[in-house]
Design an enzyme around this catalytic site. Structure first.
Site, PDB file in Angstrom:
ATOM      1  CG  HIS A 202      -1.039   0.077  -5.062  1.00 15.46           C
ATOM      2  ND1 HIS A 202      -0.228  -0.114  -3.957  1.00 15.46           N
ATOM      3  CD2 HIS A 202      -0.783  -0.969  -5.885  1.00 15.46           C
ATOM      4  CE1 HIS A 202       0.493  -1.212  -4.130  1.00 15.46           C
ATOM      5  NE2 HIS A 202       0.173  -1.762  -5.289  1.00 15.46           N
ATOM      6  CD  GLU A 203      -3.785  -2.476  -7.931  1.00 14.76           C
ATOM      7  OE1 GLU A 203      -2.987  -2.913  -8.778  1.00 14.76           O
ATOM      8  OE2 GLU A 203      -3.724  -2.799  -6.732  1.00 14.76           O
TER       9      GLU A 203
ATOM     10  CG  HIS B 182       1.016  -1.861 -10.123  1.00 14.47           C
ATOM     11  ND1 HIS B 182       2.278  -2.365  -9.953  1.00 14.47           N
ATOM     12  CD2 HIS B 182       0.326  -2.177  -8.993  1.00 14.47           C
ATOM     13  CE1 HIS B 182       2.354  -2.951  -8.765  1.00 14.47           C
ATOM     14  NE2 HIS B 182       1.182  -2.844  -8.153  1.00 14.47           N
TER      15      HIS B 182
ATOM     16  CD  GLN C 159       0.418  -6.012  -9.381  1.00 10.22           C
ATOM     17  OE1 GLN C 159      -0.709  -5.553  -9.491  1.00 10.22           O
ATOM     18  NE2 GLN C 159       0.919  -6.424  -8.222  1.00 10.22           N
TER      19      GLN C 159
ATOM     20  CB  CYS D 142       2.583  -4.441  -3.837  1.00 14.38           C
ATOM     21  SG  CYS D 142       2.529  -4.616  -5.629  1.00 14.38           S
ATOM     22  CG  LEU D 143      -1.179  -9.503  -4.823  1.00 11.04           C
ATOM     23  CD1 LEU D 143      -2.234  -9.890  -5.847  1.00 11.04           C
ATOM     24  CD2 LEU D 143      -1.155 -10.499  -3.670  1.00 11.04           C
TER      25      LEU D 143
ATOM     26  N   GLY E 255      -6.291  -5.849  -5.405  1.00 16.36           N
ATOM     27  CA  GLY E 255      -6.104  -5.180  -6.681  1.00 16.36           C
ATOM     28  C   GLY E 255      -4.989  -5.836  -7.473  1.00 16.36           C
TER      29      GLY E 255
END
Ligand code: NI
Length: 180
Positions: free
Chosen positions: A142-143, A146, A52, A96-97, A47
């Site tokens: 989660h996304e 963000h 991000q 997470c990235l 995701g």
């Protein structure tokens, strides 16, 4: 293949900011969606939210079905909104990235209903169910977090959170030192 974005890491301020509602799904948004998807695949993520990649609009991409070197079924969401959530909870070890190599068990509603606009500009709904797809249930929440400037580490104690952010800063610095 489109050009890739650079993924922003903690503690970048853009990760703590609220993203703006998108007016309409035009060519600019479609290009952004595809470029975000390529960036996500290149990083082996499931995701990725616009914050991000340093863009503050309510856009996210997901693919919880991808296997290594193989595309699954990408999902594109514009202006996603959780319109219902269950009282029942589920737990999943999230990463997470933007917070590389850090993981923690995070508790969230076990089921949510999400209203969003897809890549064709059509209004859609998704109903998640942790028993059927635990990863998708956690990924979409989660996304969306963000886009509201919230990270999974924000669910942890400040001691744990700060420790993880320090580790990422060290990691990023070490990588920069190796690229001369
Ligand atoms: Ni993330």
């Amino acid at each position: 293949m489109s050009e890739l974005y650079e993924i922003v890491k903690v503690p970048a301020p853009v990760l703590k900011q609220q993203a703006d509602v998108v007016g309409q799904v035009d060519d600019t948004i479609t290009t952004q969606l595809n470029r975000m998807l390529e960036t996500m695949y290149a990083s082996n993520g499931v995701g990725l939210a616009a914050n991000q990649v340093g863009i503050l609009n309510r856009v996210l991409v997901m693919d919880v079905t991808q296997k290594k070197d193989e595309r699954g079924k990408p999902i594109f969401m514009v202006n996603p909104e959780i319109i219902w959530e269950s009282d029942e909870r589920s737990s999943y070890q999230e990463g997470c990235l933007s917070i590389p190599q850090q993981y923690a068990d995070i508790e969230r509603p076990a089921s949510v209903r999400v209203k969003y606009i897809d890549e064709k500009g059509q209004l859609q709904e998704m109903l998640t169910n942790a028993e059927e797809d635990l990863l998708l249930n956690h990924c979409v929440q989660h996304e969306i977090d963000h886009l509201n400037g919230r990270l999974f580490v924000d669910y942890l104690s400040s001691i744990k959170r700060n420790m993880m952010i320090k580790k990422v800063q060290k990691l990023v610095k070490a990588q920069e030192n190796h690229v001369l």
